[in-house]
Design an enzyme around this catalytic site. Structure first.
Site, mmCIF file in Angstrom:
data_model
loop_
_atom_site.group_PDB
_atom_site.id
_atom_site.type_symbol
_atom_site.label_atom_id
_atom_site.label_comp_id
_atom_site.label_asym_id
_atom_site.label_seq_id
_atom_site.Cartn_x
_atom_site.Cartn_y
_atom_site.Cartn_z
ATOM 1 N N TRP A 366 35.196 31.877 35.206
ATOM 2 C CA TRP A 366 36.514 31.254 35.060
ATOM 3 C C TRP A 366 37.346 31.432 36.328
ATOM 4 C CZ3 TRP A 366 41.439 33.921 33.534
ATOM 5 C CH2 TRP A 366 41.413 35.274 33.876
ATOM 6 N N ASP A 367 36.896 32.334 37.207
ATOM 7 C CA ASP A 367 37.604 32.581 38.462
ATOM 8 C C ASP A 367 37.931 31.284 39.189
ATOM 9 O OD1 ASP A 367 36.423 34.917 37.594
ATOM 10 O OD2 ASP A 367 35.761 35.569 39.574
ATOM 11 N N GLU A 493 38.856 42.997 30.180
ATOM 12 C CA GLU A 493 37.554 43.375 29.626
ATOM 13 C C GLU A 493 37.503 44.828 29.158
ATOM 14 O OE1 GLU A 493 34.940 42.269 32.776
ATOM 15 O OE2 GLU A 493 34.976 40.144 32.232
ATOM 16 N N GLN A 589 42.825 44.620 33.770
ATOM 17 C CA GLN A 589 43.606 43.664 34.563
ATOM 18 C C GLN A 589 44.731 43.093 33.729
ATOM 19 O OE1 GLN A 589 40.169 40.769 34.843
ATOM 20 N NE2 GLN A 589 41.831 39.314 34.751
#
Length: 785
Positions: A366-367, A493, A589
């Site tokens: 998805w980056d 995550e 994150q």
């Protein structure tokens, strides 16, 4: 420990170059990444060409990969079945230089002077070394490298050797199949790093060579992809090669000659790579090698293509920071890496490491949609369209995958090269359904920013509709009348397989709204109504006690992480079992904070600040995708010092190897985040509203910030200084001169060719949020009745 920023004698600060002028052993692998060259299709690591002086040298082609059967210790229906891994293609960056019988190497020889650089303005790598030979001669070798752009499969290498007296030289140029050389499987110890195949990968199809020319071809053992290369040599002297040897794993061209004082010897090596799928032709390798030969161009032509490309690139992509030379160098290095990862990728994805290394197996995540496509959309819209075309090409496989997981529409793989799911750990892989909304969001942004009339009917509508169908079937209307999405993992995550992850639900809501707003004959009205209802009744977890949106339904009930954990235990994923991490209140994150950045119009300033104040202190930054987002939101809230700190941390992730895995390639999404930090953070750009908006937050230490954006067929120049913002449209043959309406804070602005300057008031720093004490969730004493 910092690398570039800690030693400015070894790595001097230059605005348009990365320079190393003292060789120190021990950082070879990291520096090979930092000095890598690429064009989005072909990449070569910045390794020293002499044998034994490299750390993890190699050459890569985007999408060229091998497959294998994933062996699950405990199997289950719907698990990913086939692994995919980028392959080291045979590497041409190999030279051996012997002077009077002494093989020169940084490890064994005496070095009098050393300097290497990579020039952001030209795309040229240059390395110069002066050696004190045992024979008494002083010899200087100079190497130059560049990759082609119009000829994206071409690589140019040049070696020049000069001496202060007559010497006998023995120079060998080689092509080495590094893929099948024994190398440690680093992924055993670190899942972020690339693994290795147990058996042979590249099977020779064609090996031919004579008079300094090589024509070679291989085929991968399982994926049956083919790669061929043609290599030619040209020298400055009237000499023929001493010998040309060809083999399946190492082929060489050798020159034995005298080099006279004042008469440098120059060897130019030009390489052309061609890749193709499996073939049933009897001469599968020979014909492909002939194609590679037909694409060969000269070294000077390769240099010319590189110069022309970057001359054009920087006119749009450059971002200038006034009064901050070290930050300026880092920003240009990041922008240079973005160009190298995306420029000539074609209709292919962008690997997480670009073409600078094998990290993350060369997969697309998805980056590319969330962190890279903002940069591409506003600097190279054609490149952004190609990435979205590559996702559109995956739709057939994504529809099949959706059926496997009992949902409608299309389910895109979390990590992939060929369109199939390659994530063996579903909790942090397949469960990240939010990739669907990332793709829809990127498609919607591209359409909004470019105004491309053909995109929506050809590509955009399909992506929005198929992902909306997935969300509508994945979620459900609960007893409370709200729409819930259960059993998912958000961007963070360290919290896996949860119910109503806020980021996922916020982005799914956007996706459903965007699809419902489409004028498309393929959407039944009943389906459109379901999408609208699901969007309007989307469940967004909120903690009324803390007055903060909760990352998911249960996050606020988790036990807080022990922040006395020593730094040696970070990143947590390498030191704690996932179940230990999952049951604690700790983030890898920014998650909720990212949702509020991407869907900025859905949250109030107070909601954003309270979320940031709550989540920022419990975010470890173990993900390289986090610091840039935290900095963007800190800037919006008004925390200037914290915004600058997060930005600086993000800027030096690779340059200082702060995460310890730069050896495996540039963190390309993080470099995309640098672009967003500057444009969306400090310049405060927000899009996909009625008009483009700016709410600048220039750091007090900076004199200025300037950049350009391609917006709806125009080229917009933005110059931000302390106290004002100047905007103008840049005329050009591919730019419209029609005025552009936008908003700067509360000012409605119409921008044309004449510069418009908007005064800016200083933004006060808001008082930090004060939270009531959290409800205790663990360690309660047993109370007797």
């Amino acid at each position: 420990m910092a690398l570039i920023s800690s030693d400015r004698l070894r790595f001097p600060c230059e605005p348009w170059k990365l320079v190393e002028n003292i060789h120190v052993p021990g950082d070879e692998g990291t520096l090979e990444t930092l000095f890598a060259l690429g064009n989005g299709h072909l990449g070569i690591r910045g390794a020293h060409s002499t044998r034994g002086d490299g750390g993890l040298p190699g050459t890569f082609i985007n999408g060229f990969h091998e497959i294998w059967d994933i062996k699950h210790a405990e199997n289950a229906y719907g698990f990913a079945r086939t692994g995919q891994r980028i392959v080291y293609v045979p590497d041409a960056n190999n030279f051996t230089v012997s002077i009077d019988g002494e093989a020169l190497s940084l490890a064994e020889s005496t070095v009098l002077d050393y300097n290497r650089s990579i020039d952001f303005a030209t795309g040229i790598y240059e390395e110069s070394t002066t050696w004190a030979c045992r024979s008494g001669a002083t010899v200087t070798t100079v190497e130059r490298r560049a990759v082609g752009f119009d000829s994206r499969g071409c690589l140019g290498l040049e070696l020049s050797v000069s001496a202060d007296r007559d010497v006998s030289a023995d120079i060998t140029s080689g092509v080495v199949n590094r893929q099948d050389q024994p190398v440690e499987d680093h992924s055993v110890h670190d899942p972020r790093r690339s693994g290795r195949h147990a058996g042979r990968v590249l099977l020779p199809l064609h090996t031919q060579g004579n008079d300094g020319s090589l024509r070679l071809a291989w085929e991968t053992a399982e994926s049956r992809q083919r790669v061929a290369m043609a290599v030619d040599h040209a020298i400055s002297a009237e000499w023929q090669p001493f010998e040309t040897l060809v083999a399946e794993d190492e082929s060489t061209v050798r020159y034995v000659l005298a080099i006279h004082e004042g008469e440098p010897f120059t060897l130019q090596k030009t390489v052309s790579y061609v890749v193709a799928g499996a073939s049933t032709d009897e001469d599968r390798g020979e014909s492909l090698a002939a194609d590679a030969e037909a694409n060969l161009i000269t070294f000077d032509e390769i240099l010319g293509q590189s110069l022309a490309h970057y001359n054009q690139y920087w006119t749009t992509a450059d971002i200038a920071i006034g009064g901050q030379p070290e930050l300026q160098q880092g920003v240009r290095w990041a922008l240079f890496q973005l160009a190298q990862a995306t420029a000539r990728a074609g209709v292919a994805g962008i690997p997480a490491k670009g073409v600078s290394g094998s990290g993350y197996e060369g997969h697309y995540f998805w980056d590319q949609e969330v962190y890279l496509l903002p940069y591409l959309t506003y600097t190279n819209p054609d490149g952004a369209r190609k990435v979205l075309e590559s996702r559109h090409a995956m739709l057939p496989d994504a529809r099949v995958r959706a059926k496997e997981l009992s949902v409608d529409g299309a389910l895109f793989p979390w990590r992939t090269i060929n369109g199939l799911e390659a994530s063996a750990y579903y909790a942090a892989g397949t469960a990240q359904f939010h990739i669907a909304a990332a793709i829809a969001f990127a498609a919607n942004r591209y359409q909004w920013a470019s105004g491309d009339p053909g995109f929506q009917p050809e590509i955009g509508a399909d992506l929005l509709i198929e992902t909306a169908r997935m969300w509508a079937s994945l979620g459900f209307f609960g007893k409370d009348g709200m729409f819930h999405i259960h059993g998912v993992t958000g961007p963070d995550e360290y919290t896996a397989v949860v119910n109503d992850n806020l980021y996922t639900n916020v982005m799914a809501r956007f996706n459903l709204r965007a699809a419902a707003a489409l004028e498309h004959e393929g959407i039944p009205e009943t389906e459109r109504m379901v999408w609208r209802q699901a969007a309007e009744r989307m469940s967004l977890p909120y903690d009324p006690h803390l007055q903060v949106y909760s990352q998911d339904n249960d996050f606020m009930t988790l036990e807080p992480w022990d922040w006395n954990t020593p730094r040696s235990k970070y990143p947590l994923l390498l030191n704690f079992h996932p179940l230990v991490i999952y049951r604690h209140q700790v983030l890898k994150q920014a998650d909720t904070v990212l949702a509020m950045f991407l869907q900025w119009q859905d949250f109030s300033a107070e909601e954003k600040q309270r979320a940031f104040d709550f989540y920022d202190p419990i975010t470890t930054g173990d993900s390289t995708l986090s610091a840039c987002v935290q900095g963007i939101m800190a800037a919006e809230i008004g925390y200037g010092d914290l915004a600058l700190k997060h930005f600086t941390d993000a800027l030096f992730i690779d340059l200082d190897n702060s995460h310890g895995n730069t050896i495996d390639g540039v963190h390309i999404a993080s470099t995309g985040g640098i672009w967003s930090s500057l444009v969306c953070g400090f310049a405060g750009m927000r899009d996909q509203g009625e008009v483009l908006r700016f709410d600048p937050r220039l750091p007090a230490e900076w004199d200025s910030l300037s950049f350009r954006l391609r917006v709806q067929g125009r080229l917009l120049s933005v110059e931000l200084s302390q106290g004002s913002m100047a905007l103008a449209l840049v005329p050009g043959p591919d730019s419209s001169d029609e005025p552009l309406r936008l908003k700067v804070r509360d000012h409605d602005v119409t921008v044309g060719a004449a510069t418009v300057t908007v005064p800016l008031e200083a933004v006060p720093v808001p008082p930090a949020s004060v939270f009531p004490s959290s409800f205790p969730t663990a360690g309660l004493p047993i109370v007797g009745l």
